[in-house]
Design a protein around this motif. Structure first.
Motif, PDB file in Angstrom:
ATOM      1  N   THR A  36      34.365  60.234  64.684  1.00 17.70           N
ATOM      2  CA  THR A  36      34.770  59.022  63.966  1.00 17.70           C
ATOM      3  C   THR A  36      33.743  58.751  62.878  1.00 17.70           C
ATOM      4  O   THR A  36      32.648  59.313  62.881  1.00 17.70           O
ATOM      5  N   GLY A  37      34.096  57.888  61.969  1.00 13.05           N
ATOM      6  CA  GLY A  37      33.172  57.451  60.920  1.00 13.05           C
ATOM      7  C   GLY A  37      32.591  58.589  60.115  1.00 13.05           C
ATOM      8  O   GLY A  37      33.284  59.512  59.709  1.00 13.05           O
ATOM      9  N   LYS A  38      31.270  58.530  59.898  1.00 12.49           N
ATOM     10  CA  LYS A  38      30.593  59.545  59.091  1.00 12.49           C
ATOM     11  C   LYS A  38      30.603  60.915  59.750  1.00 12.49           C
ATOM     12  O   LYS A  38      30.508  61.936  59.085  1.00 12.49           O
ATOM     13  N   LYS A  39      30.708  60.951  61.069  1.00  8.60           N
ATOM     14  CA  LYS A  39      30.707  62.218  61.802  1.00  8.60           C
ATOM     15  C   LYS A  39      32.001  63.014  61.579  1.00  8.60           C
ATOM     16  O   LYS A  39      32.064  64.197  61.888  1.00  8.60           O
ATOM     17  N   LEU A  40      33.017  62.375  61.034  1.00  5.29           N
ATOM     18  CA  LEU A  40      34.300  63.049  60.806  1.00  5.29           C
ATOM     19  C   LEU A  40      34.142  64.241  59.865  1.00  5.29           C
ATOM     20  O   LEU A  40      34.892  65.207  59.956  1.00  5.29           O
ATOM     21  N   ARG A  41      33.123  64.214  59.034  1.00  4.86           N
ATOM     22  CA  ARG A  41      32.898  65.340  58.111  1.00  4.86           C
ATOM     23  C   ARG A  41      32.527  66.612  58.871  1.00  4.86           C
ATOM     24  O   ARG A  41      32.637  67.712  58.334  1.00  4.86           O
ATOM     25  N   ASP A  42      32.065  66.481  60.120  1.00  2.33           N
ATOM     26  CA  ASP A  42      31.700  67.645  60.936  1.00  2.33           C
ATOM     27  C   ASP A  42      32.903  68.281  61.628  1.00  2.33           C
ATOM     28  O   ASP A  42      32.755  69.281  62.331  1.00  2.33           O
ATOM     29  N   LEU A  43      34.071  67.715  61.443  1.00  2.00           N
ATOM     30  CA  LEU A  43      35.295  68.257  62.029  1.00  2.00           C
ATOM     31  C   LEU A  43      36.005  69.077  60.962  1.00  2.00           C
ATOM     32  O   LEU A  43      36.312  68.575  59.884  1.00  2.00           O
ATOM     33  N   THR A  44      36.241  70.346  61.244  1.00  2.00           N
ATOM     34  CA  THR A  44      36.820  71.250  60.258  1.00  2.00           C
ATOM     35  C   THR A  44      38.219  71.685  60.677  1.00  2.00           C
ATOM     36  O   THR A  44      38.589  71.577  61.840  1.00  2.00           O
TER      37      THR A  44
END
Length: 112
Positions: A36-44
């Motif tokens: 969620t949030g800023k960590k969503l960029r780590d989901l590819t």
């Protein structure tokens, strides 16, 4: 020309990534971590058939993976590619043919 091709690839990636994030829950398909949030960029978005041009609108060729699981998946695939595909009953290539313990029995008999 190279910059234009890279820009086009990034735009295409954003398009299917946006679609995948709308279709699937924000959870890694391998390890189960939630994003969620800023960590969503780590989901590819991982292409199951490894063809980045195959982007069906239903998302059937995609799965969401975290950065670590995505790297692991591609590493596993590169190892599989290096060894080639085996057919049932076909001997595996690169198997050791020597037996380092072949004479061990005879050596042990001599010592008795």
């Amino acid at each position: 020309m190279l910059a234009a091709a890279q820009r086009e690839r990034e735009l295409r990636a954003q398009t299917y990534r946006e679609k995948a994030l709308k279709i699937y829950p924000w959870i890694c398909g391998r390890c189960g971590r939630e994003f969620t949030g800023k960590k969503l960029r780590d989901l590819t978005v991982h292409h199951k058939d490894h063809n980045h041009e195959n982007n069906p609108p239903d998302g059937s060729n995609w799965e969401l993976l975290c950065l670590y699981c995505h790297d692991n998946e591609h590493d596993r695939q590169s190892v599989a590619d290096a060894y080639g595909e085996l057919k049932p009953g076909e001997p595996q290539k690169g198997i050791a043919t020597s037996n380092p313990f072949a004479a061990l029995g005879a050596l042990l008999e001599k010592k008795k």
